[in-house]
Design a protein around this motif. Structure first.
Motif, PDB file in Angstrom:
ATOM      1  N   GLY A  24       0.825  -1.216   0.000  1.00  0.00           N
ATOM      2  CA  GLY A  24       0.000   0.000   0.000  1.00  0.00           C
ATOM      3  C   GLY A  24       0.848   1.249   0.000  1.00  0.00           C
ATOM      4  N   GLY A  25       0.198   2.390   0.182  1.00  0.00           N
ATOM      5  CA  GLY A  25       0.913   3.660   0.257  1.00  0.00           C
ATOM      6  C   GLY A  25       0.905   4.153   1.686  1.00  0.00           C
ATOM      7  N   TRP A  26       0.810   5.462   1.867  1.00  0.00           N
ATOM      8  CA  TRP A  26       0.845   6.053   3.204  1.00  0.00           C
ATOM      9  C   TRP A  26      -0.485   5.936   3.908  1.00  0.00           C
ATOM     10  N   SER A  27      -1.543   6.027   3.133  1.00  0.00           N
ATOM     11  CA  SER A  27      -2.815   6.333   3.768  1.00  0.00           C
ATOM     12  C   SER A  27      -3.721   5.133   3.959  1.00  0.00           C
ATOM     13  N   ALA A  28      -3.513   4.082   3.167  1.00  0.00           N
ATOM     14  CA  ALA A  28      -4.522   3.022   3.166  1.00  0.00           C
ATOM     15  C   ALA A  28      -3.903   1.658   2.901  1.00  0.00           C
ATOM     16  N   LEU A  42      -8.641  -2.523  -4.677  1.00  0.00           N
ATOM     17  CA  LEU A  42      -9.460  -2.100  -3.535  1.00  0.00           C
ATOM     18  C   LEU A  42      -8.582  -1.344  -2.543  1.00  0.00           C
ATOM     19  N   LYS A  43      -9.001  -0.117  -2.239  1.00  0.00           N
ATOM     20  CA  LYS A  43      -8.258   0.692  -1.277  1.00  0.00           C
ATOM     21  C   LYS A  43      -9.075   0.733   0.006  1.00  0.00           C
ATOM     22  N   VAL A  44      -8.441   0.392   1.128  1.00  0.00           N
ATOM     23  CA  VAL A  44      -9.158   0.312   2.405  1.00  0.00           C
ATOM     24  C   VAL A  44      -8.532   1.285   3.401  1.00  0.00           C
ATOM     25  N   PHE A 102     -11.346   0.463  -7.681  1.00  0.00           N
ATOM     26  CA  PHE A 102     -10.863   0.990  -8.965  1.00  0.00           C
ATOM     27  C   PHE A 102     -10.656  -0.155  -9.944  1.00  0.00           C
ATOM     28  N   GLU A 103     -10.572   0.187 -11.211  1.00  0.00           N
ATOM     29  CA  GLU A 103     -10.062  -0.774 -12.181  1.00  0.00           C
ATOM     30  C   GLU A 103      -8.612  -1.061 -11.804  1.00  0.00           C
ATOM     31  N   TYR A 104      -8.176  -2.304 -11.952  1.00  0.00           N
ATOM     32  CA  TYR A 104      -6.788  -2.632 -11.645  1.00  0.00           C
ATOM     33  C   TYR A 104      -5.889  -2.154 -12.782  1.00  0.00           C
ATOM     34  N   ILE A 105      -4.820  -1.481 -12.436  1.00  0.00           N
ATOM     35  CA  ILE A 105      -3.868  -1.033 -13.454  1.00  0.00           C
ATOM     36  C   ILE A 105      -2.762  -2.076 -13.543  1.00  0.00           C
ATOM     37  N   GLU A 106      -2.671  -2.748 -14.684  1.00  0.00           N
ATOM     38  CA  GLU A 106      -1.596  -3.718 -14.882  1.00  0.00           C
ATOM     39  C   GLU A 106      -0.350  -2.919 -15.214  1.00  0.00           C
ATOM     40  N   LYS A 108       3.715  -1.252 -13.522  1.00  0.00           N
ATOM     41  CA  LYS A 108       4.735  -1.163 -12.482  1.00  0.00           C
ATOM     42  C   LYS A 108       4.746   0.223 -11.871  1.00  0.00           C
ATOM     43  N   THR A 109       4.800   0.267 -10.540  1.00  0.00           N
ATOM     44  CA  THR A 109       4.948   1.553  -9.855  1.00  0.00           C
ATOM     45  C   THR A 109       6.382   2.029 -10.060  1.00  0.00           C
ATOM     46  N   ILE A 110       6.571   3.305 -10.379  1.00  0.00           N
ATOM     47  CA  ILE A 110       7.937   3.802 -10.609  1.00  0.00           C
ATOM     48  C   ILE A 110       8.743   3.724  -9.313  1.00  0.00           C
ATOM     49  N   ASN A 212       7.162   9.599  -7.314  1.00  0.00           N
ATOM     50  CA  ASN A 212       7.251   8.367  -8.103  1.00  0.00           C
ATOM     51  C   ASN A 212       6.425   7.196  -7.576  1.00  0.00           C
ATOM     52  N   TRP A 213       6.013   7.258  -6.311  1.00  0.00           N
ATOM     53  CA  TRP A 213       5.164   6.180  -5.773  1.00  0.00           C
ATOM     54  C   TRP A 213       3.719   6.375  -6.226  1.00  0.00           C
ATOM     55  N   ASN A 214       3.438   7.544  -6.785  1.00  0.00           N
ATOM     56  CA  ASN A 214       2.097   7.799  -7.326  1.00  0.00           C
ATOM     57  C   ASN A 214       2.095   7.773  -8.851  1.00  0.00           C
ATOM     58  N   LEU A 215       3.122   7.159  -9.421  1.00  0.00           N
ATOM     59  CA  LEU A 215       3.195   7.028 -10.880  1.00  0.00           C
ATOM     60  C   LEU A 215       3.350   5.556 -11.241  1.00  0.00           C
ATOM     61  N   ILE A 225      -1.545   8.288 -10.284  1.00  0.00           N
ATOM     62  CA  ILE A 225      -2.577   7.731  -9.390  1.00  0.00           C
ATOM     63  C   ILE A 225      -2.666   8.542  -8.100  1.00  0.00           C
ATOM     64  N   ASP A 226      -3.549   8.136  -7.213  1.00  0.00           N
ATOM     65  CA  ASP A 226      -3.646   8.686  -5.853  1.00  0.00           C
ATOM     66  C   ASP A 226      -4.075  10.157  -5.866  1.00  0.00           C
ATOM     67  N   TRP A 227      -5.345  10.384  -6.145  1.00  0.00           N
ATOM     68  CA  TRP A 227      -5.862  11.744  -6.340  1.00  0.00           C
ATOM     69  C   TRP A 227      -6.524  12.333  -5.110  1.00  0.00           C
ATOM     70  N   GLU A 228      -6.187  11.786  -3.934  1.00  0.00           N
ATOM     71  CA  GLU A 228      -6.795  12.288  -2.692  1.00  0.00           C
ATOM     72  C   GLU A 228      -6.566  13.772  -2.472  1.00  0.00           C
ATOM     73  N   GLY A 229      -5.461  14.274  -3.026  1.00  0.00           N
ATOM     74  CA  GLY A 229      -5.092  15.669  -2.757  1.00  0.00           C
ATOM     75  C   GLY A 229      -5.606  16.655  -3.802  1.00  0.00           C
TER      76      GLY A 229
HETATM   77  N1  LIG Z   1      -5.639   1.131  -9.704  1.00  0.00           N
HETATM   78  C1  LIG Z   1      -4.529   0.538  -9.309  1.00  0.00           C
HETATM   79  N2  LIG Z   1      -4.148  -0.644  -9.842  1.00  0.00           N
HETATM   80  C2  LIG Z   1      -3.027  -1.276  -9.424  1.00  0.00           C
HETATM   81  N3  LIG Z   1      -2.211  -0.809  -8.463  1.00  0.00           N
HETATM   82  C3  LIG Z   1      -2.518   0.368  -7.884  1.00  0.00           C
HETATM   83  C4  LIG Z   1      -3.683   1.103  -8.278  1.00  0.00           C
HETATM   84  N4  LIG Z   1      -3.745   2.241  -7.530  1.00  0.00           N
HETATM   85  C5  LIG Z   1      -2.680   2.207  -6.712  1.00  0.00           C
HETATM   86  N5  LIG Z   1      -1.916   1.102  -6.919  1.00  0.00           N
HETATM   87  C6  LIG Z   1      -0.682   0.712  -6.164  1.00  0.00           C
HETATM   88  O1  LIG Z   1      -0.919   0.866  -4.781  1.00  0.00           O
HETATM   89  C7  LIG Z   1      -0.019   1.806  -4.192  1.00  0.00           C
HETATM   90  C8  LIG Z   1      -0.771   2.697  -3.189  1.00  0.00           C
HETATM   91  O2  LIG Z   1      -1.833   3.362  -3.838  1.00  0.00           O
HETATM   92  P1  LIG Z   1      -2.129   4.893  -3.600  1.00  0.00           P
HETATM   93  O3  LIG Z   1      -3.396   5.228  -4.304  1.00  0.00           O
HETATM   94  O4  LIG Z   1      -0.912   5.705  -3.936  1.00  0.00           O
HETATM   95  O5  LIG Z   1      -2.380   4.874  -2.014  1.00  0.00           O
HETATM   96  P2  LIG Z   1      -1.920   5.855  -0.838  1.00  0.00           P
HETATM   97  O6  LIG Z   1      -2.941   6.943  -0.794  1.00  0.00           O
HETATM   98  O7  LIG Z   1      -2.005   4.976   0.372  1.00  0.00           O
HETATM   99  O8  LIG Z   1      -0.536   6.362  -1.148  1.00  0.00           O
HETATM  100  C9  LIG Z   1       0.560   2.591  -5.371  1.00  0.00           C
HETATM  101  O9  LIG Z   1       1.881   3.024  -5.102  1.00  0.00           O
HETATM  102  C10 LIG Z   1       0.517   1.565  -6.490  1.00  0.00           C
HETATM  103  O10 LIG Z   1       1.650   0.739  -6.425  1.00  0.00           O
END
Ligand SMILES: Nc1ncnc2c1ncn2[C@@H]1O[C@H](COP(=O)(O)OP(=O)(O)O)[C@@H](O)[C@H]1O
Ligand SMILES: [Mg+2]
Length: 315
Positions: A24-28, A42-44, A102-106, A108-110, A212-215, A225-229
């Motif tokens: 996951g990331g920082w928030s969920a 699924l983000k929880v 969300f739709e799953y993004i196939e 790689k996170t940068i 880069n963790w949001n790309l 990705i990660d449009w909370e802000g």
């Molecule tokens: N739709 C998606 N499909 C696949 N992986 C995702 C998707 N959205 C986020 N991720 C992965 O999950 C990680 C955390 O998601 P993110 O939305 O950035 O959460 P946070 O708000 O906790 O930072 C991302 O760095 C990415 O690797």
């Protein structure tokens, strides 16, 4: 995982064969959901985390804007695609958490990798596109409009004045030499904020958390990705993440093709740079004062704090 499967079945009409934890990331917390032939993300946001209200309060305000951007603008395919519940809600909520699908993004996170030239260009295209849109979009932006408030100002001052005596000796030694410059910076920040509040600064949609963790790279396309802000704000709210990057020139070359007359608003840039620095310092001090940290984490926090403090003078 059964709890998630039940939610997916009852609230999202999806039968999940598998729910797999992801980094996951920082928030969920993050999960990959596999349901016949299709994958979801699924983000929880756990209710037990203190930060959850902050990250989830505006879901109903920003998700429709993301949806509009991905349907009606050149950003299609460059943003995550949020999916609605059976009742067309933007999130599901229960005692344990708040859920977003969300739709799953196939791809790689940068992450810790550097961006290639191609990726820098694609990022610049995404940000340039986003900055074309402002208050006129057909969905209300009132709730996400920048007001130049500094919500942590009071706590920050308290930490510098009263709490400084409660800091452990090793930390207080590090902070004390900076106490006066930090107080000055906070005053500077409040002055800039007041000026910006009184000015008619132009505002556009901004992501406000570009790193880069949001790309993600998915096939040929870079996805932000990660449009909370998401905010309606001066574009410097985004450009502040790019001005210190080695690829700034490359980025701007592409950005300026769309925004030919762009001139940096130095004051807004300064506002965002100082606000972020002071906010980070505030959070680090808060951790050292109030959190029960493992020794290793504490050492990391102190190192991070030293680094941030050393940059305050140059701001
Ligand atoms: N739709 C998606 N499909 C696949 N992986 C995702 C998707 N959205 C986020 N991720 C992965 O999950 C990680 C955390 O998601 P993110 O939305 O950035 O959460 P946070 O708000 O906790 O930072 C991302 O760095 C990415 O690797
Ligand atoms: Mg993230």
């Amino acid at each position: 995982m059964d709890h998630f499967k039940t939610i997916l079945r009852h609230h999202y009409d999806r039968d999940a064969a598998d729910v797999i934890p992801q980094q996951g990331g920082w928030s969920a917390l993050a999960y990959k959901v596999i349901s016949d032939q299709h994958s979801y993300f699924l983000k929880v946001y756990e209710k037990s985390r203190a930060s959850t209200p902050k990250w989830t309060a505006l879901i109903d305000k920003y998700v429709p804007i993301i949806q509009w951007l991905s349907c009606q603008t050149g950003l299609q395919g460059k943003l995550p695609v949020p999916l609605l519940t059976r009742n067309a809600a933007y999130k599901h909520e229960d005692d344990m958490g708040i859920y977003q699908l969300f739709e799953y993004i196939e791809g790689k996170t940068i992450g810790s990798q550097a961006l290639s030239t191609m990726q820098v260009r694609q990022l610049a295209e995404i940000i340039a596109q986003l900055h074309l849109y402002g208050e006129e979009v057909p969905i209300s932006t009132a709730a996400i409009k920048e007001d130049f408030r500094i919500p942590f100002a009071e706590q920050f001052r308290e930490m510098l004045n009263e709490d400084i005596h409660r800091l452990p000796d090793d930390v207080s030694e590090i902070v004390k030499p900076f106490a006066s410059i930090l107080a000055t910076r906070m005053n500077d920040l409040e002055m800039i904020a007041e000026e910006l509040r009184g000015s008619e600064v132009e505002m556009k949609l901004c992501h406000t958390d570009i790193h880069n963790w949001n790309l993600m790279q998915s096939g040929q396309q870079l996805i932000l990705i990660d449009w909370e802000g998401l905010k309606l704000a001066p574009v410097e709210a985004d450009l502040m993440f790019l001005v210190d990057q080695p690829f700034l020139e490359e980025f701007m070359a592409t950005y300026l093709k769309t925004h030919t007359n762009y001139v940096v608003n130095r004051q807004a840039l300064k506002f965002y740079q100082i606000r972020r620095r002071l906010e980070d310092i505030c959070e680090l001090l808060e951790q050292l004062l109030f959190d029960e940290q493992e020794e290793e984490d504490r050492v990391g926090t102190i190192r991070h704090l030293k680094g941030e403090l050393s940059k305050v003078e140059g701001d």
